[in-house]
Design a protein around this motif. Structure first.
Motif, PDB file in Angstrom:
ATOM      1  N   LYS A  43      31.409 -15.251 -11.298  1.00 38.12           N
ATOM      2  CA  LYS A  43      31.337 -15.382 -12.716  1.00 38.12           C
ATOM      3  C   LYS A  43      31.349 -16.918 -13.410  1.00 38.12           C
ATOM      4  O   LYS A  43      30.888 -17.105 -14.503  1.00 38.12           O
ATOM      5  N   ASP A  44      32.041 -17.973 -12.637  1.00 32.65           N
ATOM      6  CA  ASP A  44      31.900 -19.239 -13.080  1.00 32.65           C
ATOM      7  C   ASP A  44      30.713 -19.979 -12.686  1.00 32.65           C
ATOM      8  O   ASP A  44      30.696 -21.276 -13.015  1.00 32.65           O
ATOM      9  N   TYR A  45      29.860 -19.288 -12.104  1.00 32.44           N
ATOM     10  CA  TYR A  45      28.516 -20.144 -11.675  1.00 32.44           C
ATOM     11  C   TYR A  45      27.852 -20.700 -12.825  1.00 32.44           C
ATOM     12  O   TYR A  45      27.239 -21.585 -12.780  1.00 32.44           O
ATOM     13  N   LEU A  46      27.688 -19.838 -13.963  1.00 30.14           N
ATOM     14  CA  LEU A  46      27.008 -20.281 -15.152  1.00 30.14           C
ATOM     15  C   LEU A  46      27.974 -21.087 -16.070  1.00 30.14           C
ATOM     16  O   LEU A  46      27.291 -21.220 -17.205  1.00 30.14           O
ATOM     17  N   ASN A  47      28.993 -21.412 -15.701  1.00 30.49           N
ATOM     18  CA  ASN A  47      30.134 -22.208 -16.720  1.00 30.49           C
ATOM     19  C   ASN A  47      30.194 -21.458 -17.985  1.00 30.49           C
ATOM     20  O   ASN A  47      30.358 -22.113 -19.003  1.00 30.49           O
ATOM     21  N   ALA A  48      30.337 -20.298 -17.885  1.00 27.24           N
ATOM     22  CA  ALA A  48      30.748 -19.502 -19.341  1.00 27.24           C
ATOM     23  C   ALA A  48      29.684 -19.483 -20.250  1.00 27.24           C
ATOM     24  O   ALA A  48      29.834 -19.327 -21.520  1.00 27.24           O
ATOM     25  N   SER A  49      28.288 -20.092 -20.005  1.00 27.33           N
ATOM     26  CA  SER A  49      27.415 -19.882 -20.974  1.00 27.33           C
ATOM     27  C   SER A  49      26.929 -18.726 -21.223  1.00 27.33           C
ATOM     28  O   SER A  49      26.807 -17.872 -20.403  1.00 27.33           O
ATOM     29  N   PRO A  50      26.725 -18.328 -22.499  1.00 26.60           N
ATOM     30  CA  PRO A  50      25.951 -17.068 -22.863  1.00 26.60           C
ATOM     31  C   PRO A  50      24.826 -16.813 -22.188  1.00 26.60           C
ATOM     32  O   PRO A  50      23.795 -17.766 -22.060  1.00 26.60           O
ATOM     33  N   LEU A  51      24.749 -15.671 -21.793  1.00 28.43           N
ATOM     34  CA  LEU A  51      23.291 -15.157 -21.073  1.00 28.43           C
ATOM     35  C   LEU A  51      22.227 -15.028 -22.146  1.00 28.43           C
ATOM     36  O   LEU A  51      22.339 -14.190 -23.150  1.00 28.43           O
ATOM     37  N   LYS A  52      21.000 -15.399 -22.065  1.00 32.89           N
ATOM     38  CA  LYS A  52      19.883 -15.440 -22.855  1.00 32.89           C
ATOM     39  C   LYS A  52      18.926 -14.269 -22.350  1.00 32.89           C
ATOM     40  O   LYS A  52      18.133 -13.567 -23.023  1.00 32.89           O
ATOM     41  N   SER A  53      19.157 -13.989 -20.994  1.00 38.62           N
ATOM     42  CA  SER A  53      18.154 -12.960 -20.408  1.00 38.62           C
ATOM     43  C   SER A  53      18.882 -12.289 -19.313  1.00 38.62           C
ATOM     44  O   SER A  53      19.792 -12.968 -18.664  1.00 38.62           O
ATOM     45  N   ILE A  54      18.585 -11.114 -19.106  1.00 40.18           N
ATOM     46  CA  ILE A  54      19.145 -10.014 -18.025  1.00 40.18           C
ATOM     47  C   ILE A  54      17.693  -9.524 -17.333  1.00 40.18           C
ATOM     48  O   ILE A  54      17.046  -8.935 -18.061  1.00 40.18           O
ATOM     49  N   TYR A  55      17.554  -9.590 -16.031  1.00 43.29           N
ATOM     50  CA  TYR A  55      16.438  -9.102 -15.381  1.00 43.29           C
ATOM     51  C   TYR A  55      16.836  -8.262 -14.253  1.00 43.29           C
ATOM     52  O   TYR A  55      17.389  -8.698 -13.120  1.00 43.29           O
ATOM     53  N   PHE A  56      16.470  -6.900 -14.388  1.00 45.46           N
ATOM     54  CA  PHE A  56      16.625  -6.049 -13.124  1.00 45.46           C
ATOM     55  C   PHE A  56      15.278  -6.012 -12.473  1.00 45.46           C
ATOM     56  O   PHE A  56      14.512  -5.318 -12.730  1.00 45.46           O
ATOM     57  N   GLY A  57      15.538  -6.494 -11.208  1.00 52.49           N
ATOM     58  CA  GLY A  57      14.474  -6.593 -10.365  1.00 52.49           C
ATOM     59  C   GLY A  57      14.325  -5.864  -8.826  1.00 52.49           C
ATOM     60  O   GLY A  57      15.313  -5.366  -8.886  1.00 52.49           O
ATOM     61  N   GLY A  58      13.603  -6.019  -8.210  1.00 49.54           N
ATOM     62  CA  GLY A  58      13.668  -5.320  -6.856  1.00 49.54           C
ATOM     63  C   GLY A  58      12.481  -5.756  -5.760  1.00 49.54           C
ATOM     64  O   GLY A  58      11.730  -6.684  -5.868  1.00 49.54           O
ATOM     65  N   GLY A  59      12.362  -4.568  -4.952  1.00 48.39           N
ATOM     66  CA  GLY A  59      12.863  -3.033  -5.119  1.00 48.39           C
ATOM     67  C   GLY A  59      12.415  -2.402  -6.261  1.00 48.39           C
ATOM     68  O   GLY A  59      11.360  -2.776  -7.294  1.00 48.39           O
ATOM     69  N   THR A  60      13.172  -1.299  -6.722  1.00 53.68           N
ATOM     70  CA  THR A  60      12.790  -0.577  -7.614  1.00 53.68           C
ATOM     71  C   THR A  60      13.930  -0.149  -8.779  1.00 53.68           C
ATOM     72  O   THR A  60      14.706   0.710  -7.989  1.00 53.68           O
ATOM     73  N   PRO A  61      14.420  -1.101  -9.594  1.00 51.80           N
ATOM     74  CA  PRO A  61      15.600  -0.773 -10.343  1.00 51.80           C
ATOM     75  C   PRO A  61      15.587   0.602 -11.192  1.00 51.80           C
ATOM     76  O   PRO A  61      16.677   1.185 -11.459  1.00 51.80           O
ATOM     77  N   SER A  62      14.357   1.143 -11.352  1.00 52.30           N
ATOM     78  CA  SER A  62      14.240   2.369 -12.272  1.00 52.30           C
ATOM     79  C   SER A  62      14.808   3.560 -11.408  1.00 52.30           C
ATOM     80  O   SER A  62      14.896   4.886 -11.829  1.00 52.30           O
ATOM     81  N   LEU A  63      15.408   3.431  -9.945  1.00 53.49           N
ATOM     82  CA  LEU A  63      15.866   4.216  -9.136  1.00 53.49           C
ATOM     83  C   LEU A  63      17.297   4.489  -9.707  1.00 53.49           C
ATOM     84  O   LEU A  63      17.793   5.233  -8.944  1.00 53.49           O
TER      85      LEU A  63
END
Length: 373
Positions: A43-63
């Motif tokens: 949780k501290d890796y991004l220094n509490a900066s707000p997330l501008k994007s979230i990406y579910f990749g894979g693999g097949t995230p729709s599973l």
């Protein structure tokens, strides 16, 4: 800041794919638990900066099931601050798309889909060992549009062995006729540790025809321009306002956190990558409370070369003045650059380098020649 989640499961293995995944879903529930726990540990890796994007990749995230997605999103919002207008993308296979799944994805906050069509031709889909058929390839687009997913991308593959360009032309026309907002198109490549790689080694498959691929790339540029999509990166095309925010962040060296087995992270100076083994990833996190990653500090030369490789592929180009910040000797770089300008492969406008149409066909070669030793 940006968040990537690697969901390492697939129904079956595509013959060209060398990403990390498993076709056994036995450990999916444990994997979700490990991913949720890793988010807390990182949780501290991004220094509490707000997330501008979230990406579910894979693999097949729709599973992922409704419950599994809910657990992951609960963890995201618990551990991180998310921008109100954050781009939240889910990669999906056509055969996983139905009204129920679309409603679930929309309810969880997913606002962008990246759909792996690859081809609308049944024989090509079988050749690549895709899990969907030609009918599902077309139907899923209409279903997504009807469900209100205006912002979604289609993936297509060109350079597939063929006696003519007819199927590729049909694939482009079918995709673009749906008035899509984004298209990613990739040339088929044969990676060593794939089914295609083994076939090539045993001479049961011919190498990719570079002339055929180059012609189909030119067709791609022509058709996307005709339908009003701008090429903002060599393999990516969009209507105005619909370029992929998450992928663009990679090309411009913005910090991101990767969660899940094989996922990579970058904080501006260091790069780290998780172990590409599902069982060991789960064991390290759930049983041993350890983060299973390796890490490297990037030198000024490595950081400069990464910018050259990624930014030169985009419509915005490479900012030469940014390279000066690394304190490197630019003499060899400038000599190579001048040669490429004279050949009409690179354009230099006030220190902003972009590839010409001809240069885009040689992007990797040009970037490697501009690299610092």
């Amino acid at each position: 800041m940006h968040l990537y989640l690697h969901i390492p499961f697939c129904k079956q293995a595509c013959h060209y794919c060398d990403f990390h995944f498993s076709t056994s879903l036995d450990k999916k529930e444990e994997m979700v638990s490990a991913i949720v726990k890793e988010m807390a540990m990182q949780k501290d890796y991004l220094n509490a900066s707000p997330l501008k994007s979230i990406y579910f990749g894979g693999g097949t995230p729709s599973l992922l099931t409704k419950g599994e997605l809910a657990r992951i999103f609960e963890a995201i919002h618990t551990q991180y601050s998310v921008d109100a207008d954050a781009e939240i993308t889910l990669e999906a296979n056509p055969d996983d798309i139905d009204s129920k799944a679309l409603a679930t994805w929309k309810a969880t906050g997913i606002n962008r889909l990246s759909v792996g069509i690859q081809s609308f031709d049944g024989q090509q889909l079988k050749f690549m060992n895709r899990s969907h058929d030609a009918k599902q390839a077309e139907n899923c687009i209409k279903q997504a549009q009807d469900a209100g997913f205006d912002n979604f991308s289609l993936d297509l593959i060109y350079g597939i062995p063929s006696e003519s360009h007819e199927i590729w032309q049909q694939n482009l026309e079918k995709a673009l006729a749906f008035d899509i907002k984004h298209l990613s198109a990739y040339c088929l490549t044969i990676e060593e540790k794939t089914v295609f790689g083994h076939r090539l080694k045993k001479k049961k498959m011919q190498p990719i025809d570079e002339e055929l691929s180059a012609k189909q790339f030119e067709m791609l540029l022509s058709e996307t321009e005709k339908w009003g999509l701008e090429q903002y990166e060599i393999s990516n095309f969009s209507k105005p306002g619909f370029h992929a925010q998450h992928n663009t962040s990679y090309w411009f060296g913005e910090p991101y956190l990767g969660i899940g087995p094989s996922a990579h992270s970058f904080n501006g100076k260091q790069r780290q990558w998780n172990l590409a083994n599902n069982a060991l990833y789960i064991k390290h996190i759930l049983s041993e409370n350890k983060l299973p990653f390796e890490q490297e500090n990037l030198s000024s030369t490595e950081r400069a070369n990464e910018l050259i490789m990624t930014q030169l592929r985009t419509k915005w180009g490479l900012n030469v003045y940014q390279l000066e910040e690394f304190g490197l000797d630019l003499n060899a770089f400038e000599k190579s650059l001048l040669l490429f300008e004279e050949q009409g492969l690179v354009q230099n406008k006030s220190g902003r380098l972009t590839l010409s149409g001809k240069g885009k066909l040689q992007a990797d070669y040009i970037a490697s020649e501009l690299f610092f030793d």
